[in-house]
Design a protein around this motif. Structure first.
Motif, PDB file in Angstrom:
ATOM      1  N   THR A   1       0.868  -1.170   0.000  1.00 35.15           N
ATOM      2  CA  THR A   1       0.000   0.000   0.000  1.00 35.15           C
ATOM      3  C   THR A   1       0.909   1.225   0.000  1.00 35.15           C
ATOM      4  OG1 THR A   1      -1.899   1.061   1.071  1.00 35.15           O
ATOM      5  CG2 THR A   1      -0.255   0.075   2.537  1.00 35.15           C
ATOM      6  N   ARG A   2       0.312   2.427   0.051  1.00 39.71           N
ATOM      7  CA  ARG A   2       1.204   3.599  -0.029  1.00 39.71           C
ATOM      8  C   ARG A   2       0.693   4.770   0.795  1.00 39.71           C
ATOM      9  NH1 ARG A   2      -2.801   6.681  -2.386  1.00 39.71           N
ATOM     10  NH2 ARG A   2      -3.412   6.136  -4.504  1.00 39.71           N
ATOM     11  N   PHE A   3       1.678   5.603   1.192  1.00 44.36           N
ATOM     12  CA  PHE A   3       1.356   6.896   1.786  1.00 44.36           C
ATOM     13  C   PHE A   3       1.827   7.895   0.745  1.00 44.36           C
ATOM     14  CE2 PHE A   3       2.430  10.519   4.701  1.00 44.36           C
ATOM     15  CZ  PHE A   3       1.127  10.779   5.096  1.00 44.36           C
ATOM     16  N   ALA A   4       0.892   8.724   0.254  1.00 39.81           N
ATOM     17  CA  ALA A   4       1.212   9.529  -0.937  1.00 39.81           C
ATOM     18  C   ALA A   4       0.800  10.989  -0.766  1.00 39.81           C
ATOM     19  CB  ALA A   4       0.506   8.907  -2.148  1.00 39.81           C
ATOM     20  N   PRO A   5       1.422  11.690   0.152  1.00 40.58           N
ATOM     21  CA  PRO A   5       1.025  13.079   0.385  1.00 40.58           C
ATOM     22  C   PRO A   5       1.513  14.039  -0.707  1.00 40.58           C
ATOM     23  CG  PRO A   5       2.934  12.553   1.714  1.00 40.58           C
ATOM     24  CD  PRO A   5       2.561  11.278   0.993  1.00 40.58           C
ATOM     25  N   ALA A   6       0.771  15.131  -0.860  1.00 37.80           N
ATOM     26  CA  ALA A   6       1.171  16.201  -1.779  1.00 37.80           C
ATOM     27  C   ALA A   6       1.835  17.296  -0.929  1.00 37.80           C
ATOM     28  CB  ALA A   6      -0.058  16.752  -2.485  1.00 37.80           C
ATOM     29  N   PRO A   7       3.078  17.648  -1.231  1.00 34.15           N
ATOM     30  CA  PRO A   7       3.745  18.674  -0.418  1.00 34.15           C
ATOM     31  C   PRO A   7       3.299  20.090  -0.775  1.00 34.15           C
ATOM     32  CG  PRO A   7       5.256  17.822  -2.058  1.00 34.15           C
ATOM     33  CD  PRO A   7       3.973  17.076  -2.250  1.00 34.15           C
TER      34      PRO A   7
ATOM     35  N   ILE B   1       5.926  10.850  -3.036  1.00 31.73           N
ATOM     36  CA  ILE B   1       5.706  12.284  -2.900  1.00 31.73           C
ATOM     37  C   ILE B   1       4.937  12.759  -4.133  1.00 31.73           C
ATOM     38  CG2 ILE B   1       6.845  14.544  -2.738  1.00 31.73           C
ATOM     39  CD1 ILE B   1       7.166  12.883  -0.180  1.00 31.73           C
ATOM     40  N   GLU B   2       3.711  13.215  -3.911  1.00 27.18           N
ATOM     41  CA  GLU B   2       2.842  13.576  -5.036  1.00 27.18           C
ATOM     42  C   GLU B   2       2.943  15.069  -5.354  1.00 27.18           C
ATOM     43  OE1 GLU B   2      -1.030  11.618  -4.906  1.00 27.18           O
ATOM     44  OE2 GLU B   2       0.117   9.879  -5.583  1.00 27.18           O
ATOM     45  N   ASP B   3       4.075  15.430  -5.937  1.00 30.01           N
ATOM     46  CA  ASP B   3       4.319  16.837  -6.256  1.00 30.01           C
ATOM     47  C   ASP B   3       4.129  17.104  -7.750  1.00 30.01           C
ATOM     48  OD1 ASP B   3       6.492  15.394  -7.075  1.00 30.01           O
ATOM     49  OD2 ASP B   3       7.992  16.812  -6.358  1.00 30.01           O
TER      50      ASP B   3
ATOM     51  N   THR C   1      -1.984  15.599 -14.473  1.00 27.71           N
ATOM     52  CA  THR C   1      -3.020  15.762 -13.453  1.00 27.71           C
ATOM     53  C   THR C   1      -2.895  14.675 -12.378  1.00 27.71           C
ATOM     54  OG1 THR C   1      -4.604  14.328 -14.592  1.00 27.71           O
ATOM     55  CG2 THR C   1      -4.643  16.681 -15.154  1.00 27.71           C
ATOM     56  N   TYR C   2      -3.495  14.950 -11.234  1.00 32.25           N
ATOM     57  CA  TYR C   2      -3.524  13.983 -10.141  1.00 32.25           C
ATOM     58  C   TYR C   2      -4.099  12.649 -10.617  1.00 32.25           C
ATOM     59  CZ  TYR C   2      -5.923  11.394  -6.515  1.00 32.25           C
ATOM     60  OH  TYR C   2      -6.421  10.365  -5.764  1.00 32.25           O
ATOM     61  N   GLN C   3      -5.249  12.703 -11.321  1.00 33.25           N
ATOM     62  CA  GLN C   3      -5.946  11.460 -11.696  1.00 33.25           C
ATOM     63  C   GLN C   3      -5.056  10.546 -12.541  1.00 33.25           C
ATOM     64  OE1 GLN C   3      -8.687  10.756 -10.348  1.00 33.25           O
ATOM     65  NE2 GLN C   3      -9.701  12.680  -9.820  1.00 33.25           N
TER      66      GLN C   3
ATOM     67  N   ALA D   1      -1.522  10.771 -12.925  1.00 33.89           N
ATOM     68  CA  ALA D   1      -0.265  10.427 -12.256  1.00 33.89           C
ATOM     69  C   ALA D   1      -0.475   9.305 -11.236  1.00 33.89           C
ATOM     70  CB  ALA D   1       0.321  11.664 -11.581  1.00 33.89           C
ATOM     71  N   VAL D   2      -1.585   9.403 -10.501  1.00 37.71           N
ATOM     72  CA  VAL D   2      -1.816   8.430  -9.429  1.00 37.71           C
ATOM     73  C   VAL D   2      -2.036   7.022 -10.013  1.00 37.71           C
ATOM     74  CG1 VAL D   2      -4.334   8.486  -9.041  1.00 37.71           C
ATOM     75  CG2 VAL D   2      -2.802   8.513  -7.111  1.00 37.71           C
ATOM     76  N   VAL D   3      -2.732   6.946 -11.139  1.00 29.45           N
ATOM     77  CA  VAL D   3      -3.010   5.637 -11.743  1.00 29.45           C
ATOM     78  C   VAL D   3      -1.725   5.031 -12.301  1.00 29.45           C
ATOM     79  CG1 VAL D   3      -4.207   4.480 -13.648  1.00 29.45           C
ATOM     80  CG2 VAL D   3      -5.420   6.162 -12.254  1.00 29.45           C
TER      81      VAL D   3
ATOM     82  N   ILE E   1      -5.294   3.107   0.400  1.00 29.69           N
ATOM     83  CA  ILE E   1      -5.942   3.505   1.657  1.00 29.69           C
ATOM     84  C   ILE E   1      -5.913   5.029   1.712  1.00 29.69           C
ATOM     85  CG2 ILE E   1      -5.809   3.354   4.183  1.00 29.69           C
ATOM     86  CD1 ILE E   1      -4.280   0.672   3.799  1.00 29.69           C
ATOM     87  N   ARG E   2      -7.070   5.646   1.669  1.00 33.94           N
ATOM     88  CA  ARG E   2      -7.104   7.107   1.631  1.00 33.94           C
ATOM     89  C   ARG E   2      -8.435   7.596   2.175  1.00 33.94           C
ATOM     90  NH1 ARG E   2      -7.176   7.320  -4.981  1.00 33.94           N
ATOM     91  NH2 ARG E   2      -9.242   6.413  -5.272  1.00 33.94           N
ATOM     92  N   GLY E   3      -8.546   8.923   2.317  1.00 38.85           N
ATOM     93  CA  GLY E   3      -9.751   9.503   2.899  1.00 38.85           C
ATOM     94  C   GLY E   3     -10.948   9.385   1.960  1.00 38.85           C
TER      95      GLY E   3
ATOM     96  N   ASP F   1     -12.936  11.502   0.952  1.00 40.55           N
ATOM     97  CA  ASP F   1     -13.131  12.607   0.001  1.00 40.55           C
ATOM     98  C   ASP F   1     -12.664  12.199  -1.405  1.00 40.55           C
ATOM     99  OD1 ASP F   1     -10.527  12.510   1.073  1.00 40.55           O
ATOM    100  OD2 ASP F   1     -10.139  14.607   0.632  1.00 40.55           O
ATOM    101  N   LEU F   2     -11.874  11.116  -1.505  1.00 37.63           N
ATOM    102  CA  LEU F   2     -11.406  10.682  -2.824  1.00 37.63           C
ATOM    103  C   LEU F   2     -12.225   9.531  -3.405  1.00 37.63           C
ATOM    104  CD1 LEU F   2      -7.600  11.199  -2.256  1.00 37.63           C
ATOM    105  CD2 LEU F   2      -9.003  12.347  -3.967  1.00 37.63           C
ATOM    106  N   LEU F   3     -13.289   9.161  -2.690  1.00 41.74           N
ATOM    107  CA  LEU F   3     -14.105   8.032  -3.161  1.00 41.74           C
ATOM    108  C   LEU F   3     -14.619   8.257  -4.584  1.00 41.74           C
ATOM    109  CD1 LEU F   3     -15.493   5.317  -2.364  1.00 41.74           C
ATOM    110  CD2 LEU F   3     -17.459   6.677  -1.637  1.00 41.74           C
TER     111      LEU F   3
END
Ligand code: GLU
Length: 317
Positions: free
Chosen positions: A23-29, A59-61, A208-210, A212-214, A226-228, A230-232
């Motif tokens: 899994t991942r932790f992927a914060p945007a700085p 790191i989602e920059d 875009t986020y959509q 890059a994340v995929v 695993i995320r909040g 709000d991204l459902l």
């Protein structure tokens, strides 16, 4: 307390065959880490620790206008202070490779990876140039306030030349995506109706986020997201993009609750929610802060000090 109901079991069954699932932790700085990020980190490391998973730090920059290297540095310091260490691409790996030098899990360094993915979709006739601005779309498409307008396909029909804009959209044909969220149960989403053709690169040339994340979730071979919650609503379109890119098995999803203010508004950097570093500077210990976040997230009934290594126990039976 956490009610795991059946999801712990589902997770164990689905992932039993894959030792060291990821899994991942992927914060945007784009600001300093606050309590909301901490709750996400607790879910990521907690579930991974309880069920034999590994954590990838990313790191989602991708958004060059909002992200800053000093926020990345602060984020790495905060993670270290809290005691959350990634199994793959740990904090030290980011410190050793500055932005621009090609770290495999820093999005601003992944231009070639995103180009390749876009090229693949372009070859199959799934991509078109778009000259619509966000404002054009918002004005043209009736939508309730706070809801995203569906892209009506204006430039898909007009066949805009590639030289006219950097912006690219991927055609999303009508399809239904059904997935069982580990906490929220069965979800049914229709991306083509909900958002229309998805923007993968904007008119300034930013990924875009959509998209890059995929692409990254595939590159990093992630099994569980695993995320909040709000991204459902992004999940269906991410599943559709992943399918178009040839991902054979979709990841599992766990969308957790978000911390909110008393008036129901979301914690965010924009709301100037207290940064963890301010609490640290004010003398709060990491263990006390972890306890506080656990109570606020409903993971603990009453406050007690908690170390990062204690978090998985909050998620096991
Ligand atoms: N980078 C996103 C954020 O900080 C999270 C992306 C995701 O979990 O899909 O909100």
């Amino acid at each position: 307390m956490v009610r795991r109901s059946s999801w712990g079991e589902t997770l164990s069954q689905r992932l039993a065959a894959r030792a060291g699932w990821r899994t991942r932790f992927a914060p945007a700085p784009t600001g300093y880490m606050h309590l909301g990020h901490l709750v996400n980190a607790m879910h990521v490391w907690g579930v991974a620790g309880a069920f034999g998973g590994q954590v990838v730090l990313r790191i989602e920059d991708h958004d060059r206008t909002r992200c800053r290297p000093e926020y990345e540095a602060a984020l790495l310091d905060d993670l270290e202070w809290l005691g959350f260490e990634a199994d793959i691409h740990p904090v030290a790996s980011f410190r050793a490779v500055s932005p621009g030098q090609g770290h495999p899990a820093r999005q601003s360094d992944q231009g070639a990876r995103y180009e390749t993915a876009l090229h693949e979709l372009t070859e199959r006739g799934l991509v078109y140039a778009c000259r619509c601005t966000r404002r054009d779309i918002a004005q043209r498409v009736p939508h309730a306030s706070g809801e995203e307008p569906r892209y009506p396909g204006t430039c898909r029909l007009q066949q805009v030349s590639d030289a006219e804009s950097w912006a690219r959209r991927v055609r999303l044909e009508p399809e239904t995506f059904v997935f069982d969220d580990l906490r929220m149960g069965r979800q049914v989403q229709h991306p083509s109706r909900q958002c229309g053709d998805v923007l993968v690169r904007d008119r300034h040339g930013q990924w875009t986020y959509q998209f890059a994340v995929v692409v990254d979730d595939m590159a990093h071979e992630l099994d569980v997201v695993i995320r909040g919650e709000d991204l459902l609503s992004s999940t269906g379109r991410q599943l559709q993009l992943a399918t178009l890119l040839g991902r054979p098995t979709p990841p599992l999803f766990l969308h957790h609750t978000l911390l909110v203010h008393a008036d129901g508004s979301k914690l965010s950097k924009a709301n100037h929610d207290t940064a963890l570093r301010e609490l640290r500077q004010a003398g709060m210990s990491a263990a006390s802060l972890l306890g506080e976040a656990a109570v606020r997230a409903g993971l603990l009934p009453v406050h007690r000090t908690l170390h990062a290594g204690d978090v998985p126990a909050l998620f096991s039976v």
